[in-house]
Design a protein around this motif. Structure first.
Motif, mmCIF file in Angstrom:
data_model
loop_
_atom_site.group_PDB
_atom_site.id
_atom_site.type_symbol
_atom_site.label_atom_id
_atom_site.label_comp_id
_atom_site.label_asym_id
_atom_site.label_seq_id
_atom_site.Cartn_x
_atom_site.Cartn_y
_atom_site.Cartn_z
ATOM 1 N N ALA A 52 15.587 -20.670 19.703
ATOM 2 C CA ALA A 52 16.482 -20.308 20.807
ATOM 3 C C ALA A 52 17.729 -19.613 20.270
ATOM 4 C CB ALA A 52 16.884 -21.549 21.587
ATOM 5 N N ALA A 53 18.170 -18.586 20.997
ATOM 6 C CA ALA A 53 19.299 -17.780 20.530
ATOM 7 C C ALA A 53 20.586 -18.607 20.415
ATOM 8 C CB ALA A 53 19.520 -16.607 21.482
ATOM 9 N N ASP A 54 20.716 -19.641 21.248
ATOM 10 C CA ASP A 54 21.979 -20.388 21.273
ATOM 11 C C ASP A 54 21.898 -21.721 20.517
ATOM 12 O OD1 ASP A 54 20.212 -21.432 23.048
ATOM 13 O OD2 ASP A 54 21.654 -21.705 24.679
ATOM 14 N N ILE A 55 20.863 -21.885 19.715
ATOM 15 C CA ILE A 55 20.750 -23.110 18.911
ATOM 16 C C ILE A 55 20.651 -22.711 17.444
ATOM 17 C CG2 ILE A 55 19.429 -25.214 18.472
ATOM 18 C CD1 ILE A 55 18.444 -25.148 21.303
ATOM 19 N N PRO A 56 21.592 -23.195 16.615
ATOM 20 C CA PRO A 56 21.614 -22.761 15.204
ATOM 21 C C PRO A 56 20.477 -23.358 14.385
ATOM 22 C CG PRO A 56 23.331 -24.393 15.622
ATOM 23 C CD PRO A 56 22.706 -24.089 16.950
ATOM 24 N N ASN A 57 20.155 -22.703 13.291
ATOM 25 C CA ASN A 57 19.208 -23.253 12.313
ATOM 26 C C ASN A 57 19.887 -24.376 11.539
ATOM 27 O OD1 ASN A 57 17.567 -21.161 13.090
ATOM 28 N ND2 ASN A 57 17.971 -19.910 11.277
ATOM 29 N N LEU A 58 19.104 -25.365 11.178
ATOM 30 C CA LEU A 58 19.616 -26.421 10.292
ATOM 31 C C LEU A 58 19.047 -26.267 8.881
ATOM 32 C CD1 LEU A 58 19.286 -29.545 12.651
ATOM 33 C CD2 LEU A 58 21.264 -28.023 12.357
ATOM 34 N N ALA A 59 17.881 -25.642 8.796
ATOM 35 C CA ALA A 59 17.194 -25.531 7.510
ATOM 36 C C ALA A 59 18.061 -24.818 6.488
ATOM 37 C CB ALA A 59 15.877 -24.771 7.686
ATOM 38 N N GLY A 60 18.216 -25.431 5.342
ATOM 39 C CA GLY A 60 18.928 -24.802 4.241
ATOM 40 C C GLY A 60 20.440 -24.781 4.412
#
Ligand code: HEC
Ligand code: HEC
Length: 260
Positions: free
Chosen positions: A44-52
Motif C-alpha cells: 500500500a502506498a501509505d504504509i511504509p516498509n519495515l524490512a531492512g
C-alpha cells in the motif's frame, strides 16, 4: 532454489497461519503482516516498509506510537497492545528481513455479506444530514443488537450494524427537498459500510487486530463488497473500542433502544 526466491514462493502460497511457522517469526509479528506485508514490504502506498529498516529506529517508532507521541490511529491502536519484549522482538525481526522481496500482504478476508432483505429486521438508530454535500447517512442495527443494547448488554454474536449513505433528494429545480419536519429526504443509497459479529469469526483475525467476533465490510449501492484490502484498517481502528463492543456509536444505539 535460492533462499530469497523460496521465501517469495512460500509467501505467495501461504497466508498468516502457515507463515507463523516460518523460521523464527515471533508470533506477535503476524499482526503486522496484513498491512506491512508478509516479509515487511508493503503493498500500500501509505504504509511504509519495515524490512531492512534500522532496528533502533523501529524500536523508537513503536515506543512513540505506544506512548502516543507519534500519532496514527492505526498504529496507536496496534502499539498500545505491545509489551516491551514484543517491541524488542519486532524490531529485531523486521530489521532482519530483506527489503528486496515482492510485496505480499497477508489477507484477513471479511465474511460479512450484505444482509439479505435489508433494512427488513433492522432498526434505525441515527440519522445525519449534510446540506453542503447533499447527503443523508442513516445507521441501522438488527434485532439482536438492538435488544442487547436496550438491556444494557454488550452486543452479542448475530449483531449487524449497517450505515447507509444516501444522496439527498432534489426537486426539478435542483433544490434540496425537505420533509414535513424540515429534514432532508434520503434518496437512493450510494454505498454502505457494515460490521457483523458471528461465532468463530474472531479466530480468523490475528490477536492484536481482533475485535471480538466482528468482521467489517464496505458495499456498493448494489450490495457488492468493495475495499476488501481495507479490512485490517477497519479492525485496527475499531479495536480500542472494546469496552463499547467495538462500536463507536454504542451510546447512540442504547439511547435509541431505550426511547419509549
Ligand atoms: C492496520 C494496518 C497496520 C497494522 C496492522 C500495522 N501497521 Fe504499522 N503502520 C501502518 C501505517 C498506516 C503506518 C504509517 C503511519 C504514519 O503515517 O505515521 C505504519 C507505520 C509503522 C512504523 C513506522 C515506520 C516508519 O518508517 O517510520 C512502524 C515501525 C510500524 N508501523 C510497525 C508495525 C508493527 C511492528 C506492526 C505489527 C505489530 C504494525 N506496524 C502493524 C499500518 C499498520
Ligand atoms: C481511522 C479510523 C477508522 C477506520 C480505519 C474505520 N473506522 Fe469505522 N468508524 C470510525 C469512527 C470514528 C466511527 C464513528 C463515526 C461517527 O460516529 O460519526 C466509525 C463508525 C463505523 C460504523 C458505525 C458503527 C460504529 O462503530 O459507530 C461502521 C459500520 C463502520 N465504522 C465500519 C467501518 C468499516 C467497514 C471500515 C473499514 C473499511 C471502518 N469502519 C474503518 C473509525 C474508523
Amino acid at each position: 532454489m535460492p533462499a530469497r526466491r523460496a521465501r517469495r514462493v512460500l509467501a505467495v502460497l501461504c497466508f498468516t497461519a502457515c507463515v507463523a511457522q516460518a523460521q523464527g517469526l515471533p508470533p506477535v509479528a503476524m499482526n503486522c503482516q496484513p498491512c506491512h506485508g508478509i516479509d515487511g514490504v508493503s503493498a500500500a502506498a501509505d504504509i511504509p516498509n519495515l524490512a531492512g529498516q534500522r532496528r533502533a529506529y523501529l524500536q523508537g517508532q513503536l515506543l512513540a506510537f505506544r506512548s502516543g507521541s507519534r500519532k496514527n490511529e492505526l498504529m496507536n491502536a496496534v502499539a498500545a497492545q505491545l509489551r516491551d519484549e514484543d517491541i524488542v522482538a519486532l524490531a529485531a525481526w523486521w530489521s532482519g528481513r530483506s527489503p528486496g522481496i515482492v510485496a505480499v500482504a497477508a489477507a484477513i478476508p471479511s465474511r460479512m455479506v450484505f444482509p439479505a432483505g435489508f433494512p427488513q429486521g433492522f432498526r434505525e438508530y441515527r440519522r445525519e444530514e449534510d446540506a453542503e454535500s447533499r447527503s443523508v447517512n442513516v445507521s441501522w442495527v438488527n434485532a439482536p443488537g438492538w435488544t442487547a443494547a436496550a438491556a444494557g448488554q454488550p452486543l452479542p454474536d448475530g449483531s449487524i450494524i449497517v450505515v447507509a449513505s444516501h444522496a439527498a433528494e432534489v426537486d426539478a429545480g435542483g433544490a434540496l427537498k425537505r420533509d414535513a419536519q424540515g429534514r432532508l429526504v434520503a434518496g437512493l443509497a450510494q454505498s454502505y459500510s457494515g460490521m457483523q459479529a458471528e461465532a468463530g469469526w474472531g479466530a480468523e483475525v490475528p490477536p492484536l487486530l481482533r475485535n471480538g467476533n466482528w468482521h467489517y465490510a464496505l458495499f456498493s449501492a448494489a450490495g457488492e463488497p468493495r475495499g476488501g484490502s481495507l479490512h485490517p484498517h477497519c479492525l485496527a481502528c475499531h479495536q480500542p473500542q472494546g469496552a463499547n463492543s467495538h462500536v463507536f456509536g454504542l451510546g447512540m444505539i442504547k439511547a435509541a433502544a431505550r426511547r419509549p
